[in-house]
Design a protein around this motif. Structure first.
Motif, PDB file in Angstrom:
ATOM      1  N   THR A  18      39.715 -50.604 -26.020  1.00  0.00           N
ATOM      2  CA  THR A  18      39.414 -51.982 -26.410  1.00  0.00           C
ATOM      3  C   THR A  18      39.406 -52.906 -25.197  1.00  0.00           C
ATOM      4  OG1 THR A  18      40.258 -51.701 -28.658  1.00  0.00           O
ATOM      5  CG2 THR A  18      40.259 -53.940 -27.778  1.00  0.00           C
ATOM      6  N   SER A  39      34.098 -56.675 -32.819  1.00  0.00           N
ATOM      7  CA  SER A  39      35.489 -56.393 -32.448  1.00  0.00           C
ATOM      8  C   SER A  39      36.168 -55.504 -33.474  1.00  0.00           C
ATOM      9  CB  SER A  39      36.266 -57.703 -32.290  1.00  0.00           C
ATOM     10  OG  SER A  39      36.238 -58.434 -33.492  1.00  0.00           O
ATOM     11  N   GLU A  40      37.316 -54.932 -33.094  1.00  0.00           N
ATOM     12  CA  GLU A  40      37.996 -53.967 -33.957  1.00  0.00           C
ATOM     13  C   GLU A  40      38.616 -54.610 -35.185  1.00  0.00           C
ATOM     14  OE1 GLU A  40      41.417 -52.110 -32.222  1.00  0.00           O
ATOM     15  OE2 GLU A  40      42.004 -53.905 -31.111  1.00  0.00           O
ATOM     16  N   ASP A  41      38.920 -55.911 -35.148  1.00  0.00           N
ATOM     17  CA  ASP A  41      39.538 -56.592 -36.278  1.00  0.00           C
ATOM     18  C   ASP A  41      38.563 -57.641 -36.803  1.00  0.00           C
ATOM     19  OD1 ASP A  41      41.066 -57.982 -38.114  1.00  0.00           O
ATOM     20  OD2 ASP A  41      42.865 -58.024 -36.865  1.00  0.00           O
ATOM     21  N   ARG A  42      37.725 -57.242 -37.750  1.00  0.00           N
ATOM     22  CA  ARG A  42      36.674 -58.157 -38.221  1.00  0.00           C
ATOM     23  C   ARG A  42      37.251 -59.383 -38.915  1.00  0.00           C
ATOM     24  NH1 ARG A  42      36.057 -53.465 -41.102  1.00  0.00           N
ATOM     25  NH2 ARG A  42      36.913 -53.476 -43.216  1.00  0.00           N
ATOM     26  N   LYS A  43      38.395 -59.226 -39.625  1.00  0.00           N
ATOM     27  CA  LYS A  43      38.936 -60.360 -40.362  1.00  0.00           C
ATOM     28  C   LYS A  43      39.529 -61.411 -39.432  1.00  0.00           C
ATOM     29  CE  LYS A  43      39.831 -57.983 -44.725  1.00  0.00           C
ATOM     30  NZ  LYS A  43      40.824 -57.640 -45.768  1.00  0.00           N
ATOM     31  N   ALA A  44      40.181 -60.977 -38.368  1.00  0.00           N
ATOM     32  CA  ALA A  44      40.820 -61.921 -37.456  1.00  0.00           C
ATOM     33  C   ALA A  44      39.849 -62.467 -36.423  1.00  0.00           C
ATOM     34  CB  ALA A  44      42.006 -61.253 -36.760  1.00  0.00           C
ATOM     35  N   GLU A  45      38.864 -61.666 -35.987  1.00  0.00           N
ATOM     36  CA  GLU A  45      38.027 -62.058 -34.857  1.00  0.00           C
ATOM     37  C   GLU A  45      36.528 -62.101 -35.156  1.00  0.00           C
ATOM     38  OE1 GLU A  45      40.879 -60.217 -31.324  1.00  0.00           O
ATOM     39  OE2 GLU A  45      39.077 -59.130 -31.921  1.00  0.00           O
ATOM     40  N   GLU A  57      35.602 -49.743 -33.206  1.00  0.00           N
ATOM     41  CA  GLU A  57      36.034 -49.281 -34.532  1.00  0.00           C
ATOM     42  C   GLU A  57      35.032 -49.747 -35.601  1.00  0.00           C
ATOM     43  OE1 GLU A  57      38.216 -47.160 -34.773  1.00  0.00           O
ATOM     44  OE2 GLU A  57      39.648 -47.398 -33.148  1.00  0.00           O
ATOM     45  N   GLN A  62      31.606 -55.753 -42.665  1.00  0.00           N
ATOM     46  CA  GLN A  62      31.213 -55.260 -41.342  1.00  0.00           C
ATOM     47  C   GLN A  62      29.716 -55.452 -41.121  1.00  0.00           C
ATOM     48  OE1 GLN A  62      33.125 -54.808 -39.024  1.00  0.00           O
ATOM     49  NE2 GLN A  62      33.007 -52.856 -37.965  1.00  0.00           N
ATOM     50  N   ALA A  99      46.065 -52.051 -42.287  1.00  0.00           N
ATOM     51  CA  ALA A  99      46.493 -53.067 -41.322  1.00  0.00           C
ATOM     52  C   ALA A  99      47.411 -52.505 -40.245  1.00  0.00           C
ATOM     53  CB  ALA A  99      47.210 -54.204 -42.056  1.00  0.00           C
ATOM     54  N   ARG A 149      36.224 -48.921 -39.393  1.00  0.00           N
ATOM     55  CA  ARG A 149      37.628 -49.001 -39.799  1.00  0.00           C
ATOM     56  C   ARG A 149      37.736 -49.722 -41.138  1.00  0.00           C
ATOM     57  NH1 ARG A 149      42.020 -51.034 -35.583  1.00  0.00           N
ATOM     58  NH2 ARG A 149      41.956 -48.799 -35.078  1.00  0.00           N
TER      59      ARG A 149
END
Length: 497
Positions: free
Chosen positions: A293, A334-340, A417, A398, A170, A420
């Motif tokens: 990004t 996006s780079e943050d799969r959990k948030a976005e 990413e 992912q 994180a 990641r």
């Protein structure tokens, strides 16, 4: 001095063996890394040590004395603490209140706040942490600072064995160095650390020894100085590191121009010029804050270009919002799969249909019968379409994100990413998937902070620096060539950072 010994650990769930005779040991002042693919048994192994899952067979010894844990509180009392990938802090309470949660000092039912804050301040001072104090509300802290609080919690219990599960997952790139410094302080105090990570570079930076787990068995324990990444990968997945990148495309496979930008600019970007053709994977490299990004978000209409020209399949388009970009055939992983990228508490099915239902609601008629083929195309490993995606591994999460986009048939894939927080085996599967999409005619823009990934995957490499494309390199550049462009125009202190 040996702090911990685990020998011949077996563990089964519902009759299914998960661990088979696994063992390792840990010395005082040592960081011992445990690596393996998702499902190899790493998490189960450390949970047997932390008292979450008592082993079916085998022995655990602390300071040479056999111990048996049936509850995490027993492991904690024996000096074993675990910092999970997902923190367990209460955001509306102070640092001191979190550190002593459930163990508040006091008497006659009254909490001694002064004692609690004094003890927390002492531990923060020992770790040379001065950016926040015992009375700081946790919600004001960065992720890296919250990680320090978790370490202070462990120290407050007199823990001498610390289990760290994916501690950098994180963290932003610039926060990783702070974690390294913290770990070195803990090792200097004589603490032993079991360190689980998919990131082999940090494993080699920090560890004295590496234990490789595969299919619930200990494959090997190696001295870090006597091995290399290629050997570790071969032990983990049975093939060489070089085999993790599929063959690049050829000039003959490159198709028509799908995306072009001339003079693209935003508050963070200037003078962007790029061309992206069908059938190719174009990599984007650069240091943290270089604009990688921001480029993807501008192309996708999240933070739209305010100047310049952009075309998609020969038609002028400068999307002002993502819906326009999606309808034009663009997709963004996006780079943050959990948030976005995911609705974590929803099913695999609902996530895979998310974009189609939201953007193409009326004409989108993908039925349940279509989903198996879609999910099979990304090699998704799941217990069924009804499984909530939060219970999937990082690699499978992912793949769900990618499936979500493939379901609406994009022609241009922007992937930030892509690997990641996923293990080595899942990385290879995602790389194969991306290259397969390019072979089928998709245009792929691949953004990554991992230079080996950019080099191994890309038919061309764009290098960004300070919001500009500093240069373009042909397939197979060296890391030195990329870094030379990435640091162009930066002061020496900025380049090092």
């Amino acid at each position: 001095m040996t702090l911990l010994s685990m020998a011949d650990i077996d563990k089964s769930f519902l009759g299914v063996p998960v661990l088979h005779g696994v063992g390792l040991d840990l010395d005082a002042g040592e960081l011992h890394a445990v690596v393996g693919e998702n499902g190899a048994g790493k998490s189960t192994l450390v949970k047997t040590l932390a008292g979450v899952h008592p082993p079916d067979r085998g022995t655990i010894a602390v300071d040479g004395e056999p111990v048996v844990f049936s509850h995490p509180a027993q492991a904690l009392a024996a000096g074993i603490a675990i910092i999970h990938q997902e923190f367990t802090l209460l955001p509306d309470r102070t640092v001191a209140e979190n550190v002593f949660l459930g163990r508040e000092p006091g008497r006659r039912g009254l909490v001694d706040r002064r004692a609690m804050e004094t003890a927390t301040a002492r531990l923060l001072a020992e770790l040379e942490e001065t950016s926040f104090g015992p009375r700081t509300p946790v919600r004001r802290l960065s992720v890296a600072q919250q990680q320090v609080v978790e370490v202070v919690k462990a120290l407050s219990t007199d823990a001498r064995i610390l289990i760290m599960d994916e501690p950098t997952a994180a963290l932003a790139d610039h926060e990783v160095g702070r974690l390294y410094a913290l770990i070195h302080r803990l090792i200097g105090r004589g603490m032993g650390i079991l360190y689980i990570s998919h990131r082999l570079r940090e494993v080699f930076d920090l560890s004295r020894r590496i234990t490789v787990v595969k299919d619930g068995r200990r494959v090997a324990t190696l001295t870090t100085a006597d091995t290399d990444e290629n050997e570790i990968v071969r032990l983990m997945v049975g093939r060489e590191l070089s085999a993790h990148y599929p063959p690049r495309g050829t000039p003959a496979e490159r198709g028509p121009l799908r995306l072009s930008v001339d003079g693209g600019s935003t508050a963070k970007l200037s003078g962007i010029a790029l061309r992206l053709h069908a059938g190719e994977v174009v990599g984007v490299a650069g240091l943290q804050g270089s604009g990688r990004t921001s480029l993807a978000r501008a192309l996708f209409g999240v933070t739209p270009f305010t100047g310049g020209e952009m075309t998609v399949d020969g038609r002028a388009l400068r999307p002002l919002r993502p819906r326009q970009a999606i309808r034009a055939g663009l997709a963004l992983v996006s780079e943050d799969r959990k948030a976005e990228g995911l609705a974590l508490r929803q099913s695999v099915r609902d996530n895979a249909l998310l974009v189609g239902r939201a953007v193409f609601s009326a004409p989108f008629r993908r039925r349940r019968s279509d989903l198996p083929a879609l999910l099979e195309s990304v090699d998704l490993r799941t217990h069924g379409q009804d499984q909530q995606v939060r219970y999937l591994s990082g690699g499978n999460q992912q793949k769900v994100v990618i499936a979500k986009w493939l379901g609406v048939g994009p022609g241009i894939l922007l992937v930030d990413e892509p690997t990641r927080g996923v293990d080595v085996g899942a990385k290879a599967a995602i790389h194969d998937l991306i290259r397969g999409l390019a072979r089928d005619g998709m245009a792929v823009l691949l953004i990554s902070s991992e230079l080996p990934e950019v080099i191994g995957m890309s038919d061309r490499v764009l290098v960004m620096s300070e919001g500009r494309i500093a240069g373009e390199l042909p397939a197979g550049p060296t890391e030195e060539e990329i870094m030379r462009l990435a640091t162009a125009g930066r002061a020496p202190s900025e380049a090092v950072a």
